[in-house]
Structures are given as structure tokens and as C-alpha cells.
Design an enzyme around this catalytic site. Structure first.
Site, PDB file in Angstrom:
ATOM      1  N   SER A  72       0.835  -1.194   0.000  1.00  0.00           N
ATOM      2  CA  SER A  72       0.000   0.000   0.000  1.00  0.00           C
ATOM      3  C   SER A  72       0.880   1.258   0.000  1.00  0.00           C
ATOM      4  CB  SER A  72      -0.971  -0.057   1.172  1.00  0.00           C
ATOM      5  OG  SER A  72      -2.011   0.876   1.022  1.00  0.00           O
ATOM      6  N   ASP A  99      -9.941  -4.919  -4.672  1.00  0.00           N
ATOM      7  CA  ASP A  99      -9.374  -4.077  -3.616  1.00  0.00           C
ATOM      8  C   ASP A  99     -10.391  -2.988  -3.271  1.00  0.00           C
ATOM      9  OD1 ASP A  99      -7.880  -1.993  -2.215  1.00  0.00           O
ATOM     10  OD2 ASP A  99      -6.072  -3.025  -2.895  1.00  0.00           O
ATOM     11  N   HIS A 116      -7.338  -5.949  -0.319  1.00  0.00           N
ATOM     12  CA  HIS A 116      -6.169  -5.089  -0.116  1.00  0.00           C
ATOM     13  C   HIS A 116      -5.017  -5.882   0.513  1.00  0.00           C
ATOM     14  CE1 HIS A 116      -4.450  -1.090  -0.186  1.00  0.00           C
ATOM     15  NE2 HIS A 116      -4.163  -1.120   1.100  1.00  0.00           N
TER      16      HIS A 116
END
Length: 190
Positions: free
Chosen positions: A79, A142, A169
Site C-alpha cells: 500500500s 481491492d 487489499h
């Protein structure tokens, strides 16, 4: 990169923002333990400075001085950690970057904008030139990142893309696919 041949000797896991204690968050500690069992290889996982906003101005110097990311390092970024890995590789040679849930913009989020990663164009060519290998994990389901942003990273970097439809995610507690990719990377680099 130069014709000099050497294998990576460590991985550094750079977490996403807001991760809390990274040892007990998602797959980070699990992956560090698994990767740490590989002979002549070690894996670093540390709580990052400024863990909520993940400011580039703090994270990149920490990656250089404290985590010592260099030409023998595989940076595993998740991320906002993927954004940090990409920005780091714009100006530093590393063995490889493995990007998990990577994206290209602040997504209209004030905290992401404040991080500093998204205030200028990505230098895809410089990143490619500073990495021997680039692997990317992304999932079309996601909940935070639209697929077109993840695909833009893959296209810009020519990444070895591992595309899923059911990983969200990547907030699970284990990540066997990641460990498998890194083990393969190590056996082919020797």
C-alpha cells in the site's frame, strides 16, 4: 544496472500506513518469520516513523539509514509502503521491489496527499533502471484502490504482475504467494 553479479541478502518489508505494531499486523510478521528461515538471507520489519501519514520525507531517509536498503535488498512494499518503495527506487539502486496493492495517486484523500508521494509524476524509467526485478501483486476487488491505478503501475514499470480477483487489499494474516515469489527470486539469482 551494472553487469556485476550478486544475489540479494535481505528483504525489507515496508508496511502500509496506519499499520500499528507491524509485527502483529496482517501478514508482515508471518512473512518476516518465513523469509528469515532462508539460509544466508534475513528479513527486516520495523515500525516506521510517522506511521499514520507515512510522509516520504521521513520514510525514505529511514529506509536508507536505518533499514539500509541497497543493491542487495528486496523491498517489499504494501500500500503506502509500495509508494515508498517506488519513490525510493527512483534514486537508489536496489535488487528488487515487490509491490503489494500499489497505486499512482492520492485517490482524493487528504492523508495520502499529505504523504508527499503523489505531488509529482512517477519516474518509471528511473525505477526500472535501479531494480533488477519488479514484481507486483494486485487484486481487482481491492476496496481502496481502483484497478486502473494498479494497472498503471504495472504498465509503467513493466512489472511481473500477479493479478487476483479475490485478495482485496492483501490484509490477510498469511501471504504464501509472496514468500514463493521471493524464494524463486533467490534460487534464480544464485
Amino acid at each position: 544496472m551494472s553487469g556485476e553479479q550478486f544475489s540479494p541478502n535481505k528483504a525489507v518489508i515496508v508496511p502500509g500506513n496506519g499499520a500499528g505494531n507491524v509485527e502483529s499486523c496482517m501478514w508482515y510478521g508471518w512473512a518476516r518469520e518465513k523469509l528469515g528461515k532462508i539460509p544466508n538471507f534475513h528479513c527486516l520489519l520495523r515500525n516506521m516513523p510517522d506511521p499514520i501519514t507515512a510522509r516520504e520525507s521521513l520514510w525514505l531517509p529511514f529506509m536508507e539509514s536505518e533499514l539500509q536498503c541497497d543493491e542487495r535488498t528486496v523491498i517489499i512494499g504494501h500500500s503506502s509502503g509500495a509508494a515508498a518503495a517506488m519513490r525510493y527506487a527512483e534514486n537508489h539502486k536496489v535488487y528488487a521491489i515487490i509491490l503489494v496493492s500499489a497505486y499512482t495517486s492520492d485517490l482524493g484523500d487528504a492523508n495520502e496527499r499529505e504523504s508527499g508521494y503523489f505531488n509529482r509524476p512517477w519516474q518509471w524509467e528511473k525505477i526500472r533502471g535501479n531494480c533488477r526485478l519488479i514484481v507486483q501483486f494486485g487484486s481487482t476487488d481491492d476496496p481502496f484502490l481502483p484497478w486502473d491505478e494498479q494497472q498503471a503501475v504495472a504498465d509503467g514499470l513493466g512489472a511481473d504482475l500477479h493479478k487476483y480477483t479475490d485478495k482485496g487489499h492483501f490484509q490477510n494474516t498469511e501471504f504464501t504467494e509472496l514468500v514463493g515469489v521471493l524464494q524463486k527470486m533467490l534460487t534464480t539469482s544464485i
